[in-house]
Scaffold this motif. Structure first.
Motif, short mmCIF file in Angstrom:
data_model
loop_
_atom_site.label_atom_id
_atom_site.label_comp_id
_atom_site.label_asym_id
_atom_site.label_seq_id
_atom_site.Cartn_x
_atom_site.Cartn_y
_atom_site.Cartn_z
N LEU A 58 -1.37 2.46 9.23
CA LEU A 58 -0.79 2.65 7.37
C LEU A 58 -2.71 2.27 7.49
N PHE A 59 -3.25 2.87 6.21
CA PHE A 59 -3.26 2.36 5.54
C PHE A 59 -3.86 1.08 5.22
N TYR A 60 -5.18 0.82 4.98
CA TYR A 60 -5.19 -0.67 3.64
C TYR A 60 -5.08 -0.73 2.24
N THR A 61 -4.62 -1.27 1.65
CA THR A 61 -5.01 -1.23 -0.30
C THR A 61 -4.33 -2.98 -0.05
N LYS A 62 -5.21 -3.38 -1.55
CA LYS A 62 -4.95 -4.69 -1.53
C LYS A 62 -3.84 -5.98 -1.70
N LYS A 63 -2.74 -4.50 -2.37
CA LYS A 63 -1.18 -5.12 -2.61
C LYS A 63 -0.55 -4.88 -0.89
N ARG A 64 -1.04 -4.76 0.43
CA ARG A 64 -0.50 -4.55 1.38
C ARG A 64 -1.07 -5.71 2.00
N ASN A 65 -1.90 -5.60 1.99
CA ASN A 65 -3.12 -7.13 2.06
C ASN A 65 -2.94 -8.64 1.76
N GLU A 66 -1.98 -8.37 0.83
CA GLU A 66 -1.24 -9.37 0.47
C GLU A 66 -0.40 -10.52 1.05
N TYR A 67 0.69 -8.99 2.08
CA TYR A 67 1.74 -9.36 3.28
C TYR A 67 1.54 -8.93 4.47
N LEU A 68 0.29 -8.72 4.44
CA LEU A 68 0.19 -8.05 6.15
C LEU A 68 -1.10 -8.25 6.17
N ASP A 69 -1.23 -8.19 7.52
CA ASP A 69 -2.63 -8.74 8.03
C ASP A 69 -2.95 -7.89 9.02
N PHE A 70 -4.30 -6.83 8.57
CA PHE A 70 -4.68 -5.88 9.18
C PHE A 70 -5.61 -5.64 10.48
N GLY A 71 -5.43 -5.11 11.49
CA GLY A 71 -6.07 -5.14 12.15
C GLY A 71 -7.49 -4.06 12.72
N GLU A 72 -6.54 -3.72 14.26
CA GLU A 72 -7.71 -2.65 14.75
C GLU A 72 -7.63 -1.76 13.80
N PRO A 73 -8.82 -1.01 13.96
CA PRO A 73 -8.40 1.07 13.50
C PRO A 73 -7.94 2.06 14.96
N ILE A 74 -7.01 2.80 13.90
CA ILE A 74 -6.39 3.25 15.28
C ILE A 74 -6.61 4.67 15.70
N THR A 75 -6.88 5.52 13.98
CA THR A 75 -8.06 6.97 13.71
C THR A 75 -8.17 7.59 12.16
N ASN A 76 -8.89 8.36 12.60
CA ASN A 76 -9.70 7.84 10.44
C ASN A 76 -8.40 9.61 10.26
N LEU A 77 -8.07 9.49 9.00
CA LEU A 77 -7.55 10.89 8.74
C LEU A 77 -7.45 10.87 7.28
N ASN A 114 -9.63 7.97 5.42
CA ASN A 114 -9.05 6.82 5.71
C ASN A 114 -8.85 6.24 7.05
N THR A 115 -8.78 5.10 6.78
CA THR A 115 -8.82 5.51 9.11
C THR A 115 -6.93 4.14 9.22
N LEU A 116 -6.65 4.54 9.09
CA LEU A 116 -4.73 4.13 10.16
C LEU A 116 -5.50 3.10 10.96
N ARG A 117 -5.14 1.64 10.74
CA ARG A 117 -5.03 0.45 11.01
C ARG A 117 -3.81 -0.29 11.64
N VAL A 118 -3.92 -0.78 13.00
CA VAL A 118 -2.27 -1.98 12.82
C VAL A 118 -2.39 -3.15 11.67
N ALA A 119 -0.72 -3.58 11.48
CA ALA A 119 -0.66 -4.22 10.44
C ALA A 119 0.23 -5.09 11.01
N VAL A 120 0.22 -6.85 10.67
CA VAL A 120 1.79 -8.13 11.44
C VAL A 120 1.92 -8.51 10.29
N ALA A 121 2.79 -9.53 10.29
CA ALA A 121 2.77 -9.95 8.77
C ALA A 121 1.98 -11.17 8.53
N ASP A 122 1.35 -10.91 7.28
CA ASP A 122 0.45 -11.65 7.41
C ASP A 122 1.12 -13.64 7.99
#
Length: 275
Positions: free
Chosen positions: A89-108, A199-207
Motif C-alpha cells: 500500500l501507499f504511505y500517508t500520514k494518516k496511515r502512518n499513525e497506526y502502521l509501520d511502513f517498510g520495504e518498497p515493492i514496486t512503483n505504480l 507512488n511506491t507500494l510498500r510493506v506495512a505492519v502494525a505500529d
C-alpha cells in the motif's frame, strides 16, 4: 536407582524431538485489485502480489497465508492484529499513525479517467469514484477537496459502476484501470484525463510490531531480483501495453523474418543462366 535414572536420561536424549514449527505470516490485501491481487475461478488468491509474497515465503521458509477482503477491512485487520502484514500500500500520514511502513515493492502510476467525450470542466458537479480507505480517496481529499466523490469498497466495483453509467469519472492505478476496462469490454469508453500520482507500494505492519518489522527486513535480503523481475513482467506486460498492438507487432516481425529467410533460401537455390 542412579543407573536407572541415567538410563532414562539417555533414552530421552536419544528420542528425536520434533523440529520447530514452520513460522506463519498472514498477509492481507484487497480481494479485487487485479492484476495485483484477486480471487480466481477456483476460489484461490492470484496476482502479482500473491506471487511476490509466495516467493518471499519460499526463500525464507515461511508459511504465507493470505487474508483478502475489502480495502478498509485490510487496514483494520493489520491494525487489530488479525493480519500480520499488509501486502502492499501507499504511505500517508494518516496511515502512518497506526502502521509501520517498510520495504518498497514496486512503483505504480494513477490517473483520473473520464467518460469519452467529456473533460474535467464537464464533471465539476458529478462525483468522482474512489476506493474507500484507499489512496485514491486521500488523493482527491488533498488535491480537490471540494469536488464531490463517491466511495466504493473495491476498485472492481468502482470501474463496473463507471461502465454501467453510474459515474462519469474515477481515479485508479493505471494497471488496475486498464485491466478492468478490458475485462468489462469498455476499452475506449473511459480515457485518461489527468495524471493523478506516482507512488511506491510498500510493506506495512502494525505500529509497534518490531518483531514483524525485523522479520520482513531480514527476509527481504534473500529475495531474488531475477525472480521478482519475472513476476512483474508476468502480470504487468499485458496491462501496460495494449494486447492487440502487441500481437500485431509480434506478427509483423514474424512475417518480416519469414520473408527474409525465404529470400535467402531462394537466393541460394536460384542460379542465373549463363549468357
Amino acid at each position: 536407582m542412579l543407573n536407572l535414572s541415567i538410563g532414562v536420561l539417555f533414552l530421552l536424549l536419544a528420542v528425536p524431538t520434533p523440529s520447530a514449527a514452520k513460522q506463519k505470516l498472514i498477509v492481507t490485501h484487497d480481494s479485487n485489485y487485479e492484476p495485483l491481487v484477486y480471487i480466481n475461478a477456483q476460489g484461490l488468491p492470484q496476482g502479482y502480489l500473491i506471487d511476490f509474497w509466495k516467493h518471499f515465503g519460499e526463500v525464507n521458509n515461511i508459511d504465507i497465508r493470505f487474508k483478502l477482503g475489502d480495502w478498509q477491512e485490510t487496514l483494520d485487520w493489520v491494525r487489530t492484529g488479525q493480519a500480520d502484514v499488509h501486502g502492499g500500500l501507499f504511505y500517508t500520514k494518516k496511515r502512518n499513525e497506526y502502521l509501520d511502513f517498510g520495504e518498497p515493492i514496486t512503483n505504480l502510476s494513477a490517473a483520473i479517467y473520464i467518460a469519452k467525450g467529456l473533460n474535467w470542466d464537464d464533471i465539476k458537479l458529478f462525483p468522482v469514484g474512489i476506493v474507500a480507505g484507499g489512496y485514491t480517496e486521500h488523493f482527491m481529499q488533498h488535491s480537490w477537496p471540494n469536488h464531490p466523490i463517491r466511495p466504493f469498497p473495491q476498485a472492481r466495483d468502482m470501474i463496473k459502476a463507471a461502465v454501467d453509467g453510474d459515474i462519469k469519472a474515477f481515479v485508479a492505478d493505471q494497471p488496475i484501470a486498464v485491466f478492468y476496462l478490458r475485462k468489462f469490454k469498455a476499452q475506449g469508453r473511459f480515457l485518461k484525463e489527468k495524471d493523478a500520482y506516482r507512488n511506491t507500494l510498500r510493506v506495512a505492519v502494525a505500529d509497534g510490531r518490531n518483531d514483524l518489522r525485523t522479520l520482513v527486513q531480514n527476509g527481504w535480503k534473500r529475495l531474488d531480483a531475477k525472480r521478482l523481475n519475472y513476476i512483474r513482467s508476468k502480470w504487468f506486460l499485458d496491462v501496460t501495453h495494449d494486447r492487440g498492438w502487441a500481437l500485431t507487432g509480434i506478427l509483423m516481425v514474424a512475417v518480416v523474418m519469414f520473408i527474409g529467410l525465404l529470400c535467402r533460401i531462394l537466393g541460394r537455390r536460384y542460379t542465373p543462366p549463363e549468357e
